[in-house]
Design an enzyme around this catalytic site. Structure first.
Site, PDB file in Angstrom:
ATOM      1  N   ARG A   1       0.848  -1.183   0.000  1.00  0.00           N
ATOM      2  CA  ARG A   1       0.000   0.000   0.000  1.00  0.00           C
ATOM      3  C   ARG A   1       0.892   1.245   0.000  1.00  0.00           C
ATOM      4  O   ARG A   1       2.067   1.192   0.364  1.00  0.00           O
ATOM      5  CB  ARG A   1      -0.907   0.015   1.227  1.00  0.00           C
ATOM      6  CG  ARG A   1      -1.775  -1.229   1.391  1.00  0.00           C
ATOM      7  CD  ARG A   1      -2.510  -1.183   2.707  1.00  0.00           C
ATOM      8  NE  ARG A   1      -3.382  -2.350   2.915  1.00  0.00           N
ATOM      9  CZ  ARG A   1      -3.003  -3.466   3.511  1.00  0.00           C
ATOM     10  NH1 ARG A   1      -1.750  -3.576   3.972  1.00  0.00           N
ATOM     11  NH2 ARG A   1      -3.838  -4.464   3.665  1.00  0.00           N
TER      12      ARG A   1
ATOM     13  N   LYS B   1      -1.803  -2.857   7.995  1.00  0.00           N
ATOM     14  CA  LYS B   1      -2.975  -2.489   8.772  1.00  0.00           C
ATOM     15  C   LYS B   1      -3.134  -3.420   9.968  1.00  0.00           C
ATOM     16  O   LYS B   1      -2.735  -4.584   9.930  1.00  0.00           O
ATOM     17  CB  LYS B   1      -4.229  -2.555   7.889  1.00  0.00           C
ATOM     18  CG  LYS B   1      -4.308  -1.465   6.822  1.00  0.00           C
ATOM     19  CD  LYS B   1      -5.607  -1.574   6.053  1.00  0.00           C
ATOM     20  CE  LYS B   1      -5.746  -0.439   5.030  1.00  0.00           C
ATOM     21  NZ  LYS B   1      -7.013  -0.544   4.271  1.00  0.00           N
TER      22      LYS B   1
ATOM     23  N   HIS C   1      -2.996   2.181  -5.585  1.00  0.00           N
ATOM     24  CA  HIS C   1      -3.833   0.993  -5.374  1.00  0.00           C
ATOM     25  C   HIS C   1      -4.062   0.231  -6.676  1.00  0.00           C
ATOM     26  O   HIS C   1      -4.314  -0.987  -6.654  1.00  0.00           O
ATOM     27  CB  HIS C   1      -5.165   1.393  -4.743  1.00  0.00           C
ATOM     28  CG  HIS C   1      -5.634   0.425  -3.710  1.00  0.00           C
ATOM     29  ND1 HIS C   1      -4.973   0.219  -2.517  1.00  0.00           N
ATOM     30  CD2 HIS C   1      -6.686  -0.433  -3.699  1.00  0.00           C
ATOM     31  CE1 HIS C   1      -5.605  -0.703  -1.812  1.00  0.00           C
ATOM     32  NE2 HIS C   1      -6.645  -1.118  -2.506  1.00  0.00           N
TER      33      HIS C   1
ATOM     34  N   ARG D   1      -1.335  -2.173  -6.827  1.00  0.00           N
ATOM     35  CA  ARG D   1      -1.588  -3.263  -5.889  1.00  0.00           C
ATOM     36  C   ARG D   1      -2.543  -4.297  -6.498  1.00  0.00           C
ATOM     37  O   ARG D   1      -2.335  -5.502  -6.360  1.00  0.00           O
ATOM     38  CB  ARG D   1      -2.159  -2.699  -4.587  1.00  0.00           C
ATOM     39  CG  ARG D   1      -2.498  -3.744  -3.518  1.00  0.00           C
ATOM     40  CD  ARG D   1      -2.832  -3.034  -2.198  1.00  0.00           C
ATOM     41  NE  ARG D   1      -3.474  -3.895  -1.225  1.00  0.00           N
ATOM     42  CZ  ARG D   1      -2.835  -4.729  -0.387  1.00  0.00           C
ATOM     43  NH1 ARG D   1      -1.513  -4.827  -0.464  1.00  0.00           N
ATOM     44  NH2 ARG D   1      -3.487  -5.453   0.493  1.00  0.00           N
TER      45      ARG D   1
ATOM     46  N   HIS E   1      -3.695  -9.474   3.815  1.00  0.00           N
ATOM     47  CA  HIS E   1      -5.154  -9.524   3.957  1.00  0.00           C
ATOM     48  C   HIS E   1      -5.593 -10.960   4.171  1.00  0.00           C
ATOM     49  O   HIS E   1      -5.064 -11.877   3.544  1.00  0.00           O
ATOM     50  CB  HIS E   1      -5.845  -9.007   2.689  1.00  0.00           C
ATOM     51  CG  HIS E   1      -6.367  -7.615   2.833  1.00  0.00           C
ATOM     52  ND1 HIS E   1      -7.168  -7.201   3.881  1.00  0.00           N
ATOM     53  CD2 HIS E   1      -6.214  -6.535   2.037  1.00  0.00           C
ATOM     54  CE1 HIS E   1      -7.472  -5.921   3.715  1.00  0.00           C
ATOM     55  NE2 HIS E   1      -6.908  -5.492   2.615  1.00  0.00           N
TER      56      HIS E   1
ATOM     57  N   TYR F   1      -9.149  -7.914  -5.017  1.00  0.00           N
ATOM     58  CA  TYR F   1      -7.799  -7.711  -5.524  1.00  0.00           C
ATOM     59  C   TYR F   1      -7.445  -8.655  -6.663  1.00  0.00           C
ATOM     60  O   TYR F   1      -6.572  -8.349  -7.475  1.00  0.00           O
ATOM     61  CB  TYR F   1      -6.782  -7.888  -4.393  1.00  0.00           C
ATOM     62  CG  TYR F   1      -6.777  -6.740  -3.405  1.00  0.00           C
ATOM     63  CD1 TYR F   1      -6.781  -5.428  -3.835  1.00  0.00           C
ATOM     64  CD2 TYR F   1      -6.759  -6.985  -2.041  1.00  0.00           C
ATOM     65  CE1 TYR F   1      -6.781  -4.380  -2.940  1.00  0.00           C
ATOM     66  CE2 TYR F   1      -6.753  -5.945  -1.124  1.00  0.00           C
ATOM     67  CZ  TYR F   1      -6.764  -4.641  -1.585  1.00  0.00           C
ATOM     68  OH  TYR F   1      -6.751  -3.615  -0.684  1.00  0.00           O
TER      69      TYR F   1
END
Length: 216
Positions: free
Chosen positions: A46, A80, A165, A168, A192, A201
């Site tokens: 990210r 995250k 993004h 990504r 994730h 994604y």
């Protein structure tokens, strides 16, 4: 196009004609920008993760060894939810990072600079330690997308507004294909575990999805 970034930043005009190979805009850092895009494309990080990288997380850090090491990686990437993961670096990312470390980073570094990617030292408003902000990553990627669009003919081949993004998503889709949709690998590299996010994604871009049914 990424390999020609430096030429887009070269100064023009009569007084620079004899020095075209070295004369670039004062704040331009084409080697850094190329390394950022290749790292985004090659790791799926990210924008905040890219901005938060420290030089010490790059293994190995010596440019010559970095170019040759097939297991070069970025360690302890902070994601995250206080997660942490390591990501491997492909050939293009390794080469681009080595070029940046050799050619630009030292010129912008101070004793307080720990960040991998640094803002130009000529920018008066940069942070004391030189670290780029996530917003700066947006700007860099957007400008590269605009440069790319200037080089291609036809609206269907243009990128439009390019965002970190988007890179990504590209990485995630390619990793899904290369790994045979290996869920564990996708979780590990993307940081994730949510099925919803993994599906988002790894959805193919529209042009690839359209090609699936072209000959039905």
């Amino acid at each position: 196009m990424l390999d020609r970034l430096e030429s887009f930043h070269q100064l023009t005009g009569r007084r620079h004609r004899g020095d075209r190979s070295t004369a670039t805009h004062r704040h331009a850092r084409p080697l850094r920008d190329r390394a950022i895009v290749h790292t985004l494309l090659g790791t799926g990080l990210r924008r905040a993760e890219i901005a938060g990288l420290d030089l010490a997380q790059l293994q190995p850090r010596d440019p010559e060894h970095l170019r040759q090491a097939k297991k070069a990686m970025l360690t302890r990437v902070r994601g995250k939810g206080r997660t942490s993961r390591s990501v491997f670096l492909g050939r293009d990312a390794r080469t681009a990072l080595a070029d940046y470390l050799e050619g630009e980073r030292d010129g912008d570094a101070t004793d307080d600079s720990t960040a991998l990617f640094l803002a130009a030292s000529s920018i008066a408003a940069r942070r004391p330690d030189g670290r780029l902000s996530p917003r700066s990553i947006n700007t860099i990627v957007g400008e590269i997308g605009a440069i790319c669009d200037l080089q291609v003919a036809g609206a269907d081949r243009q990128l439009g507004t390019l965002r970190p993004h988007d890179l990504r998503h590209t990485f995630a889709y390619q990793l899904s294909q290369a790994s045979g949709h290996n869920r564990a690998e996708l979780e590990r590299r993307l940081g994730h575990s949510s099925d919803r996010y993994l599906r988002i994604y790894t959805n193919p871009p529209d042009d690839i999805a359209a090609a699936y049914v072209e000959d039905f």
